[in-house]
Design an enzyme around this catalytic site. Structure first.
Site, PDB file in Angstrom:
ATOM      1  N   GLY C 201       0.825  -1.191   0.000  1.00 53.16           N
ATOM      2  CA  GLY C 201       0.000   0.000   0.000  1.00 53.16           C
ATOM      3  C   GLY C 201       0.867   1.252   0.000  1.00 53.16           C
ATOM      4  N   CYS C 202       0.248   2.377  -0.312  1.00 56.00           N
ATOM      5  CA  CYS C 202       1.004   3.628  -0.400  1.00 56.00           C
ATOM      6  C   CYS C 202       1.510   4.068   0.971  1.00 56.00           C
ATOM      7  CB  CYS C 202       0.164   4.709  -1.064  1.00 56.00           C
ATOM      8  SG  CYS C 202      -1.548   4.791  -0.496  1.00 56.00           S
ATOM      9  N   TYR C 203       0.614   4.086   1.972  1.00 53.92           N
ATOM     10  CA  TYR C 203       1.074   4.472   3.306  1.00 53.92           C
ATOM     11  C   TYR C 203       2.177   3.537   3.787  1.00 53.92           C
ATOM     12  CZ  TYR C 203      -2.906   7.711   3.950  1.00 53.92           C
ATOM     13  OH  TYR C 203      -3.794   8.749   3.852  1.00 53.92           O
ATOM     14  N   SER C 206       5.535   4.404   2.241  1.00 49.37           N
ATOM     15  CA  SER C 206       6.184   5.632   2.712  1.00 49.37           C
ATOM     16  C   SER C 206       6.662   5.506   4.152  1.00 49.37           C
ATOM     17  CB  SER C 206       5.224   6.817   2.573  1.00 49.37           C
ATOM     18  OG  SER C 206       4.211   6.747   3.559  1.00 49.37           O
TER      19      SER C 206
END
Lengths: 398, 398, 398, 398
Positions: C201-203, C206
């Site tokens: 996932g993106c979160y 990061s």
């Protein structure tokens, strides 16, 4: 109570009270206009019962959309109009706060279904329902009510034109005949006497305000009026559509409904009336990455011998006494930023490079002067209040 | 070396290699066009010496502005052009990364003052300096250099017109005579032979691309061409101006330079050339709350007997072989969102409600096809490379 | 075809081809990797047949969403991967251009329903279907295919945790066992051998990129890791939801899913793995008025005796050879603007006012490194290509 | 002066003043406070002389910035305060309309230089000058004036701390001693008696409103208070800076002044006062792509045995009678959209995944409750008016 009426009478005797605001006569018994002390202050009725606070009881049909919420926002500071009935069929049973949390500080009635509404308890109605559904509902309302309809359902006098553009027959043909088209500054006298006002569309408002006085004065030609209009996205309403997602709208622009936008017949009706002949316009709306705001950039051919100075002077004269229509100083460019959140229309005229042509720019907030603000302006007039009541919010900038 | 030329010859023999890309001839010794293996891959030269990596050495004057940065972005994936010299007077001594952190992954020379630049070390120059300062500087460059100037300083053939609009006499009158105006699709043959190309402005690009073919084919009248143009803010550059602050631009629109925008003479020069008579246009630019993107909505009168279908067909034909100009399917509305970050121009034609008129819409990214992308397209041609080299980034959406 | 293999062999014999890119070995017969001439140039396959153009045939499931479109954008310039199969159930029968007009310049297959797809014609698949629907579909794919799944359906090793957070039992328990979690920089060796990669996932991307090396080196405590994350709206997809309308998102921010966001178990799984004990984080996502971009501001307690300098040095060391993860110079603040449209992650470490604490900031483009870019990075590795292939687009700024 | 204190004392003697606008009686001639009819209506004084219209004459120093313009906007509908003096050194001689066209509908005095101002003609002053310049100027004002200073110059009680953070010695040490820090809801009694109020910063307002009651009640620990704050760009003012250009701000976010923001000592001063020991916070501000709005997401450790329910209940109790501070219903997320343009602060408490921790979110409009609105709220109190006077604008949404 007595204090307030004392003030009122003093003021009127002194002839100074509402200087630029028209005299108020209240014939209707429902409209007591007491100017009770509490109603004179600029405040929200958060702590007291909704019913007792203000003297005019307002029903709001279709409260869960942006124009409905905007009316509630404006009425928060209206000394006389209190919302006592709100309908929203799909959100029936909910509080307005749950639908529009920004209105949390206000005391508002719970949302109900329109079929459950008791219209005997209100004095006037704002109708913010979708196009196509409104004629039936308004036809069924008590005839004692003052009504401002924000939909397009009663804007077109010619019911065949309605059918052509909206794809269904008009459902309230008789009612249509008594409708007053509510472009306030241009129809004020008729609005005073109206029971049902069709509130103009946002594009037609921004376009007719500058063009009607110029056509009336024969300063511009009827042909080749080209309107390049730009609107914020809130005009599309709160319905969930892919096309209106942030990711689809931000950081880009696009035209839509090129030459086929439903506001065309309304614009042409207004211009043709004053031109006394059929006016066909070129009208291209553009969707802008902004929530509120609307600009119409209008390209016209001037009548023979006429200059942009004549146009400018005409508009200045036409609107010199108006609170909400401002013709800017020569050369000053109207910007939508400068009317955001307010009921103002700013406009100006510019010379074109092509001899004999002029460029007219007008800007409004599509949700205020283009919808809910003008609706309130109209109801103020219909009920005998100064038309600026509750509408003198200054633009929010930056 | 041999591998690369081998590839080339194989490909050309087979006639399949660069199908739509023009032949490459390299006469200039400096332009070796080695197509060395490393240059063929789509990658950034982060780990090796700047000088050795690519075969064409590029100087970039005025690297600290948006168009300069955009050229660097595009060249990152260009197999043949490597930036080896960058000037930025006010930021001299800084690294490009400190001025534009998004370019950090690239190996770039340090910024120097233009007066300290050694132009004998480069093969070609992009000049991204401000209007008014460029003529002097380009006049002083070695004549062996290929130059694409992105300023307005060499765009107007008529030097008196330059003086009129820019308020100062032209500083390089002799040089002006050899300048080629670089609207790629319309002047490709001249650009091939050019030493100094004046890269078109963004508005003129978006306007001339649709109008020139139509005027040339006599499908539209020369009179009453009305252009309502909309631009993102990046066109105003990186200079710190109150008017371009986020708080002044976001959530609103406004016209500027009404009828007096400096792109007017450039537009009229181009249209007059092809119309073979003086064309005067109505041109009103609008500033939009978006960073990149430009739309020109153009209102024209068609020649007698001509229909929008004729216009559409003409544009389809004119651009059918072009990579970067796309005439959309009938009825499809060009949106700036759909060309963002790319060198594409999308356009289309629509019927107007007013008989005899048509509406043309064209969209570009003002920083790419409207500036740095077209500049690269031109330099590719000037140096004998396929014009699409390094430019086939697809639009970034959403 | 023959020409292409000739080139390939020339290049590989010379051993010089992709300088900084890892060696390529192709064992799988499906993966012919012809490096045909056309694939070497940085261009779009607009004029030739889709099938013949590139050597690896890619199937794209769920092509009508943003991550699907982004994969198409990235592949446009990939020399080896060509999209030959696209599914989108609700848009089956449409062209990709009609769904995403920005991709018009590319030659793409028509959208079909997933049930009509012939998977024997593709070599690898990107799966961009919604969470919850993906397990069933991937279970049914030929086992010869390489698959990168962008949904959350295979990210959680613990299937009971999947059921807890997604409210339904896992549909492909056996398959889950062979899944490799594809945080490229941290699992590269496993990805090389994987058949099915669960794209992070993106979160989680990061957050894990900065935290995993610090936890591994025991530089920060496992307790009280507080993550305040900010995301652009495109992460919510293209579904029409009132909450994601422009008018609801622009000009304001808000938290959502406070402490209950579905990315929590994925984040904690990754951190717990490396911490070798259960890590519970505080994670609060915020929705920002921007299309792309994601920032995680992470507040940590350092291990005893550790300083922010140690943290900084560890991250520099961990990522010094990485193309896509950049630890900025000391004091430089990562901004989402500077990675927009690219596969880069920028990060940095800052001292906190509270002694013993540090602040870590990392930024990515949620649609690229946070989704489609990393997916491509992974498939490159799975198929033996240099992982940067097709991914070296530089960030688009401004 | 006497006029104001007279009002105050009358009012306080009656002890009834503020429940929500109690009776007003005025003795001073200038302050006729007649509740003259015109002043009671919600309207703009466009047609009459500035001086005669309203009873309290307001001077506005630094009128050309955003906070100055916002005060003018708010005062437009204030029944008692009329702006009669406006200074703006760099714009001296201009009309306010030329600097802020959105204020065109109001009758306002011309901008003059502060050195040309006659302060004997005003009753009270809003000082919107930049930090660092204000101490000298306020020191020179007549002591009879009521002053609300919106700069940071008088916010820090400890003058050595001022010097440390602002890099220059305090210029008005004596004056500092009598300053009242004007966080209205927390210092109302002191503000009533104040002559000079230091209006809080926007960040400190959004942070102290939720934290002070919790610290006072010993519900949270003093350590490890982590504040991740997000602000719109208007807080940076109207100065032309590259960093605040639309193209630099839109579509991206970034932290700034990490751990070094000048609001830190103000926040810590307020928290330490109530905690009765030195509180050191972690404070990281982020710049958001929005004009107005501020959110503080605050991560705290609860005192032993305390739950989020306790925190919630405490905040509800603390603010139950407040018009401008609203603790939302449980689970409802405060959004900056919902306070835009208004003086409201919305807040709420959420449980954290990490046991013993809680998350507090508060939102304000940085230009209203974070600056000009709170300044007006304070001056209302200082002059004995209901504090909500002129401030009950509802939030503008969408």
């Amino acid at each position: 109570m007595s204090s307030a009426s004392t003030i009122s009478s003093i003021c009127f005797e002194q002839g100074c009270w509402f200087k630029r605001e028209r005299m108020i006569r209240v014939s209707d018994k429902r409209v007591k206009r007491l100017a009770s002390p509490s109603s004179l202050s600029f405040r929200v009725s958060a702590n007291s019962s909704v019913k007792s606070e203000k003297d005019i009881r307002i029903g709001l049909l279709g409260a869960s959309g942006y124009t409905g919420a905007e009316i509630v926002r404006l009425l928060a500071n209206h000394p006389h109009f209190g919302v006592t009935l709100m309908t929203a069929d799909r959100k029936a049973g909910q509080s307005m706060e749950s639908v529009f949390p920004h209105l949390r500080a206000q005391k508002l009635p719970r949302l109900i279904s329109v079929k459950d509404a008791d219209f005997s308890t209100v004095d006037a109605v704002f109708c913010c329902l979708p196009h196509g559904t409104t004629q039936e509902i308004i036809k069924g309302l008590p005839t004692a009510l003052k009504i401002v309809d924000l939909s397009a359902d009663f804007r077109l006098r010619d019911i065949s034109e309605y059918e052509e553009w909206y794809g269904q027959p008009h459902q309230a043909v008789e009612l249509q005949k008594e409708v007053v088209y509510g472009l306030t500054e241009l129809s004020r006298e008729d609005i005073k006497k109206a029971r049902l006002v069709a509130n103009p569309g946002c594009y037609p408002t921004s376009i007719q305000l500058p063009l009607v006085p110029l056509l009336k004065a024969n300063l511009i030609k009827h042909e080749n009026i080209i309107i390049d209009a730009k609107s914020g996205v809130s005009g599309a309403g709160r319905g969930a559509k892919e096309a209106n997602l942030y990711s689809e709208i931000a950081e880009g622009i696009s035209s839509y409904g090129v030459t086929r936008h439903r506001h065309v017949p309304e614009i042409e009706q207004g211009l043709s009336d004053v031109a006394q002949s059929k006016v066909t316009v070129s009208f291209t709306p553009h969707l802008m990455p902004m929530i509120r705001g609307m600009q119409s950039t209008i390209y016209v051919e001037m009548a023979s011998g006429i200059t942009t100075k004549n146009l400018y002077q005409q508009l200045r004269t036409s609107y010199e006494d108006e609170e909400f229509v401002k013709v800017l100083d020569e050369g000053a460019v109207p910007r939508t930023h400068n009317v955001r959140g307010s009921n103002y229309c700013f406009m100006n005229v510019f010379p074109d490079r092509i001899p004999g042509r002029a460029i007219i720019i007008s800007v409004i907030d599509n949700l205020v002067k283009g919808a809910s603000g003008q609706a309130l302006q109209n109801l103020n007039i219909m009920l005998g209040f100064p038309e600026t009541t509750g509408l003198l919010h200054q633009p929010v900038f930056p």
